[in-house]
Design an enzyme around this catalytic site. Sequence first.
Site, short mmCIF file in Angstrom:
data_model
loop_
_atom_site.label_atom_id
_atom_site.label_comp_id
_atom_site.label_asym_id
_atom_site.label_seq_id
_atom_site.Cartn_x
_atom_site.Cartn_y
_atom_site.Cartn_z
N GLY A 115 0.86 -1.19 0.00
CA GLY A 115 0.00 0.00 0.00
C GLY A 115 0.89 1.23 0.00
O GLY A 115 0.64 2.20 0.71
N GLY A 116 1.93 1.17 -0.83
CA GLY A 116 3.02 2.16 -0.77
C GLY A 116 2.72 3.47 -1.46
O GLY A 116 3.57 4.35 -1.51
N ASP A 122 0.59 -1.24 -4.82
CA ASP A 122 -0.63 -0.47 -4.53
C ASP A 122 -1.68 -0.85 -5.57
O ASP A 122 -1.42 -1.69 -6.45
CB ASP A 122 -0.35 1.05 -4.54
CG ASP A 122 -1.32 1.82 -3.63
OD1 ASP A 122 -2.51 1.86 -3.96
OD2 ASP A 122 -0.88 2.36 -2.60
N PHE A 139 -3.75 -5.75 -1.29
CA PHE A 139 -3.13 -6.35 -0.10
C PHE A 139 -4.04 -7.30 0.68
O PHE A 139 -3.62 -7.90 1.65
CB PHE A 139 -2.46 -5.32 0.82
CG PHE A 139 -3.24 -4.09 1.21
CD1 PHE A 139 -4.55 -4.16 1.65
CD2 PHE A 139 -2.61 -2.85 1.17
CE1 PHE A 139 -5.23 -3.02 2.04
CE2 PHE A 139 -3.29 -1.69 1.56
CZ PHE A 139 -4.61 -1.79 1.98
N ARG A 161 3.28 2.08 5.66
CA ARG A 161 3.20 3.42 6.25
C ARG A 161 1.80 3.99 5.99
O ARG A 161 1.35 4.04 4.84
CB ARG A 161 4.25 4.37 5.65
CG ARG A 161 4.26 5.72 6.36
CD ARG A 161 5.27 6.69 5.79
NE ARG A 161 4.83 7.24 4.51
CZ ARG A 161 5.45 8.23 3.87
NH1 ARG A 161 6.55 8.75 4.37
NH2 ARG A 161 4.98 8.67 2.72
N HIS A 214 -3.78 2.28 9.76
CA HIS A 214 -4.69 3.24 10.41
C HIS A 214 -5.95 3.51 9.59
O HIS A 214 -6.92 4.03 10.11
CB HIS A 214 -3.95 4.54 10.76
CG HIS A 214 -3.66 5.44 9.60
ND1 HIS A 214 -3.21 6.73 9.76
CD2 HIS A 214 -3.77 5.26 8.26
CE1 HIS A 214 -3.04 7.29 8.57
NE2 HIS A 214 -3.36 6.42 7.65
#
Length: 455
Positions: free
Chosen positions: A273-274, A296, A328, A343, A347
Amino acid sequence: MAISTTPQTSSRVETLRSLIQLLVDTSEAVIKEWEAEEHPEHSDVKGSPTPSLPSHALFEARRIMRGACEMCIDLVEDPRHRIQELAETFSLSQAFDTTLRAGVPDILAETSLTTRGVPAAELSRRTGINEKKLVRIMRLLCSGGMYEEVKDSQFTNTHISGVFVANAPARAIQCIFGTQLHVSAIAHLPVTLLDSKWTNATSATEAAFHKAQGTNKTLWELIDQGDDSDANVVQMREVFAPSMVGQGQMGSPALLADFPWGSLKEATVVDVGGGVGSMCIDLATIFQDLRFVIEDLPATIEKARIVWSTEGTAAIETGRVQLLAHDFFAEQPVKRAEVYFLRCVLHDWPDDDCIKILSRLRDAMGPESRILVADIIVHPPLGSKHLTSAPAPLPANYGRANAFKGMRDIAMLSMYNGIERTPEQLGVIADAARLKIEKIWECRGPFSITELRPL
Ligand SMILES: C[S@@+](CC[C@H](N)C(=O)[O-])C[C@H]1O[C@@H](n2cnc3c(N)ncnc32)[C@H](O)[C@@H]1O
């Protein structure tokens, strides 16, 4: 009649004196650091490896000072005035958003070179905003330290608004939080939490954002495949990728300095998920031996190709950096990589989804693999065994110095039923994915790196 909850006078006096002592002590530490910056040749203060980063001592002094100042204000201010000000800070953020969109920091930077301050009439002419209204906006922001009124209705940047001068990525991350999709999600939080059905929803498609927009898609699905005729979706699609570059610059330079990336030597880092790979651009520049796979969704990987065609053509041509469209939630195609890096990803998701994302990585891990989670770590007021505690009488989490983390947490709740986690909350989802917290690398900023290893 209001019930008085004012603490005993003796306890207030003791707290105020202790806070002032903390302020005296930390100001000396800050002064020592400033002097060291001015005369690095005479200093015994160890400097920072990254210019935009404070030294460890300055970082610590700043957060104690911030917590202590705000706690002093809470103690001495009339609570009726204090609560009104806190409850209406939304006006401040909207006023700031207005000036950012209008390009005020750049206009002030250009023009203030020759004159002392830009007259409101000139600012109005350049931005198209009504002069009298603009003066009111600017004066509110002066009270927040963002601009300064140097003569009657003449304004300059301060070192705070100066951050945005000629800095499109920094503007992009701030502007994301002023987009219609974000603002309306947060505005719908009260009705969502007070609705007996919605309040218990845990799905990533049943947050305040979904109540506000009347959609059952995640923001990511809208960005990847959403309706091209929806101006709000198109705006988000355009601004999201650059905003993540800005997020890296504004919130996480310490992620580069406070984790021992150099010790990984020729490791492969899979940036899951870059986004466009903004973290990898920085890592690849500093740590020449590392190799990268940036994963991604397809639309974002297309944007990444454009970014890397200017930022790192050679790295793509030699295969040192690979760009891979990958969901992902599906089986991780890169097996036994040394590092799987996430990163600002976990969240965005409720616990059940995070457990799925982590489980796919756990299945791909080899004995030498680790997962590095770079997210805001919420510090509970009573502390955590994983995190440094503040000195008394501050609460263990440094009080208001940490307020930003809670604000981002509520943004995640509003948008995705997501969450900025405490170490303990991260431990629970790690455990469910057959992982354990090996170490939390506390970094000098709101983001930290949590290292997960197989259980
Ligand atoms: C907040 S952004 C963080 C981007 C990047 N890690 C960074 O810090 O710059 C979250 C990213 O997760 C990606 N994402 C969302 N759902 C995904 C999925 N199912 N598979 C892969 N990536 C996904 C989004 O496209 C977005 O780029």
